[in-house]
Design an enzyme around this catalytic site. Structure first.
Site, PDB file in Angstrom:
ATOM      1  N   GLN A   4       7.483  -7.432 -34.360  1.00  0.00           N
ATOM      2  CA  GLN A   4       7.681  -7.711 -32.941  1.00  0.00           C
ATOM      3  C   GLN A   4       6.528  -7.147 -32.111  1.00  0.00           C
ATOM      4  O   GLN A   4       5.996  -7.816 -31.217  1.00  0.00           O
ATOM      5  CB  GLN A   4       9.002  -7.094 -32.481  1.00  0.00           C
ATOM      6  N   MET A  24      16.062   4.974 -36.626  1.00  0.00           N
ATOM      7  CA  MET A  24      17.093   4.740 -35.612  1.00  0.00           C
ATOM      8  C   MET A  24      17.120   3.279 -35.187  1.00  0.00           C
ATOM      9  O   MET A  24      16.087   2.640 -35.018  1.00  0.00           O
ATOM     10  CB  MET A  24      16.832   5.638 -34.407  1.00  0.00           C
ATOM     11  N   GLY A  59      15.221   6.744 -30.205  1.00  0.00           N
ATOM     12  CA  GLY A  59      14.003   5.924 -30.245  1.00  0.00           C
ATOM     13  C   GLY A  59      13.661   5.384 -28.863  1.00  0.00           C
ATOM     14  O   GLY A  59      12.529   5.522 -28.379  1.00  0.00           O
ATOM     15  N   HIS A  60      14.660   4.784 -28.222  1.00  0.00           N
ATOM     16  CA  HIS A  60      14.439   4.274 -26.859  1.00  0.00           C
ATOM     17  C   HIS A  60      14.059   5.400 -25.900  1.00  0.00           C
ATOM     18  O   HIS A  60      13.182   5.238 -25.046  1.00  0.00           O
ATOM     19  CB  HIS A  60      15.718   3.625 -26.311  1.00  0.00           C
ATOM     20  N   VAL A 118      11.367   6.563 -34.591  1.00  0.00           N
ATOM     21  CA  VAL A 118      12.120   7.820 -34.557  1.00  0.00           C
ATOM     22  C   VAL A 118      13.226   7.718 -35.611  1.00  0.00           C
ATOM     23  O   VAL A 118      13.865   6.677 -35.749  1.00  0.00           O
ATOM     24  CB  VAL A 118      12.714   8.074 -33.155  1.00  0.00           C
ATOM     25  N   GLY A 178       8.789   0.184 -29.891  1.00  0.00           N
ATOM     26  CA  GLY A 178       8.854   1.012 -31.078  1.00  0.00           C
ATOM     27  C   GLY A 178       8.217   0.328 -32.279  1.00  0.00           C
ATOM     28  O   GLY A 178       8.287  -0.893 -32.419  1.00  0.00           O
TER      29      GLY A 178
END
Lengths: 283, 283
Positions: free
Chosen positions: B153, B184, B36-37, B176, B147
Site C-alpha cells: 500500500q 499490530m 501503530g496508528h 509497530v 505504516g
C-alpha cells in the site's frame, strides 16, 4: 509573460501565488491556439489575478493510428497570441517529464466515458482525465476553463472534479465559430478548401435539428435521421456518431421534453470533427 | 480536538490553515486505532503544525465477501486515543458523502497493484488509491503518514503521488509490534486466543528468513520454502502468498543480492494477516 517548462518550478510558483492569496485561472490546451482558446484566456483574465495557459499535446489521449504525430504545433505563434490575450504564465511541460519511464497511474471516469466519443476512441478520456488531473495538481488553479465544443470532455472533467473532491471550479465556455458557422478546432487545419466547405454540414445539420425541435419534433430518432440526411449528402463526410442525449448523463433520450444535447462526430477527409448544440424547449 | 464530518468544512479548514502557512500532517486510517496508528500520529505531531486524523472504513477497498461489514469500529475509543496522541482535527466523513449516488471516478496504479495482495484482492488497491486521493484533496496535507506493515500500500501510494504530481510527502513508518512480535493490526481483533498464538508464525518465519539470508542464502525459492515450512506447521494457518521481491517494483527477485522485501499474507482463522521484512545485505 513568463514561460515555465519545469514541473517543480510551475508547482512551486503556484504554491507561492496561492499563499499570497492570488486567484489562479487556468486554460489547459494542446496548443495551435485559435479564437476559441483565446476566448477562454480572456475570460480567465477577467475573473482571476493570474492566468496560466498550458500547452501540451498529450500522447495518453491519442489512440494507435490517431493523429498524435501530425497534430498541428506552433509554439512561437501560440506564445504571441497567449501574451496578447493577457496570459501571465505559459506552462510548457515535456512529455518525458509528464510521463517518465515506468509511469503507471491513470484516472478513469466510468460510464460517461464509454458513450459518444468514448465508443470510437477507447482510452481517450482516460488519457484526458489523467493529464488534466496532473495539470491541476501542478498549476493548482482556482478556476479552469474549457470550451463547450468538446462537450463530453467538459462533462467528464466536471464529474472527475466533483468525484475526487478537487477544490476548484470548472467553467465551460460557449463554442466559438467561424463566420460561416464552423466550430473552431485546431484540427480544421487538416481540411482542404473543398473539405472546409463540406465541414459546414456539421453546424448546418445541428441548426436544422434545432429548428425541427422548436417546431415540435420530440423523437430523437427522427432528429438523428434528419441530421444524417444532411451530412450524408456531403461528399467525403462520414458519420462517426449522431446522438440526442441528456446533457449531464449523456444517456440517450427517449423523447425530447425539456432539454437535449445533440452531439455529433463526423470524419471529413483526414479530420474527425466534433460539434454539438444544447437545445432547451419550453413545454 | 475538533471533529469534522462535513467534506466542505474539512476542505475549507485546510485551505485556511495552508493560507496561514501552517504545515498539515495527515494520518488516514480505518479506525480501531492501535499503537501503530498512534505512532503515526505522534510522528505527525512532531513534524507539523496541525495534525489531521481521518477515520473512514472505505467500502471501495473491500471485495465481495470480504470483511467490510464486520470490520471493527470504535469511534469513541479512537477519538480519546487520537486526542491523547496530539491530534488537532479528527475527520470522520460519511460513506454517502464520499461516494454519493452515481459516483464513477477511480484512480488506478497499474502493475504494482496486480502483485502480492492485488492478486488475491482484485480491485482492492484501486479502492485504496481512490479514497486516499480524495482524502488528500479534502485534507490538503503537506505530509501523510503510512505504516510499513502494509508495505505494498505504501509503495502504491508513493507511486500515485509521484505519477499524479501531488505536492505532498509520503512518509512510511516502521511496523509497530506486540511484545511477542505480532505486527499490530486492527484485524488482530478477529483472533481467538489459540489463533493469536498461531499468528506468531508470520513474524517468526520472517525472522528465520532474515537469519538465512544473513547466513548467505541467496535463493528466493529456498527462502519461500523455509517460510512456508514454518507457517504450514501451524494448525489453522493458510498461506495466501509468500514473496521475495524488489522493495520498489515489487517484482520477484531472481537472487537476493543487495536488498529484498520479504512479504507474506496468511489466513489465520477468520483473519487475513500481513507482515513483511526488508532485508539489506552487504556483499
Amino acid at each position: 509573460m513568463e514561460i515555465i517548462k519545469d514541473l517543480r518550478v510551475m508547482q512551486a510558483r503556484s504554491g507561492f501565488l496561492r499563499q499570497e492569496g492570488k486567484a489562479i485561472g487556468f486554460v489547459p490546451t494542446m496548443g495551435y491556439l485559435h479564437e476559441g482558446h483565446l476566448t477562454l484566456l480572456r475570460r480567465a483574465r477577467e475573473e482571476n489575478d493570474i492566468v496560466v495557459l498550458s500547452i501540451f499535446v498529450n500522447p495518453a489521449q491519442f489512440g494507435a493510428g490517431e493523429d498524435y504525430e501530425k497534430y498541428p504545433r506552433d509554439t512561437e505563434g501560440d506564445l504571441a497570441k497567449a501574451s496578447e490575450a493577457g496570459t501571465d504564465i505559459a506552462f510548457l511541460p515535456e512529455v518525458a517529464e509528464m510521463y517518465p519511464a515506468g509511469y503507471a497511474t491513470y484516472v478513469n471516469v466510468e460510464g460517461l466515458t464509454e458513450k459518444l466519443c468514448g465508443r470510437s476512441r477507447p482510452g481517450h478520456f482516460r488519457g484526458v482525465t489523467t493529464v488534466v488531473l496532473k495539470l491541476f495538481n501542478l498549476v493548482q488553479p482556482h478556476r479552469a476553463y474549457f470550451g463547450e465544443k468538446d462537450y463530453q470532455q467538459l462533462v467528464v472533467i466536471k464529474k472527475m472534479v466533483s468525484d475526487l473532491n478537487l477544490d476548484l471550479q470548472i467553467i465551460g465556455c460557449p463554442t466559438v465559430r467561424e463566420s460561416d458557422g464552423l466550430a473552431m478546432s485546431s484540427r480544421n487545419a487538416y481540411l482542404s478548401p473543398q473539405e472546409r466547405l463540406s465541414a459546414l454540414c456539421l453546424s448546418r445539420s445541428l441548426a436544422k435539428a434545432e429548428e425541427l425541435i422548436r417546431g415540435g419534433e420530440k423523437s430523437p430518432q427522427s432528429i438523428i435521421n434528419e441530421i444524417s440526411k444532411v451530412i450524408e449528402k456531403e461528399p467525403g463526410a462520414k458519420i462517426d456518431y449522431v446522438a440526442v442525449c441528456h446533457p449531464e448523463t449523456l444517456g440517450d433520450l427517449e423523447s425530447i421534453d425539456s432539454q437535449a444535447l445533440i452531439a455529433l462526430a463526423v470524419k471529413i477527409g483526414p479530420a474527425r470533427l466534433l460539434d454539438n448544440r444544447l437545445v432547451k424547449v419550453n413545454n
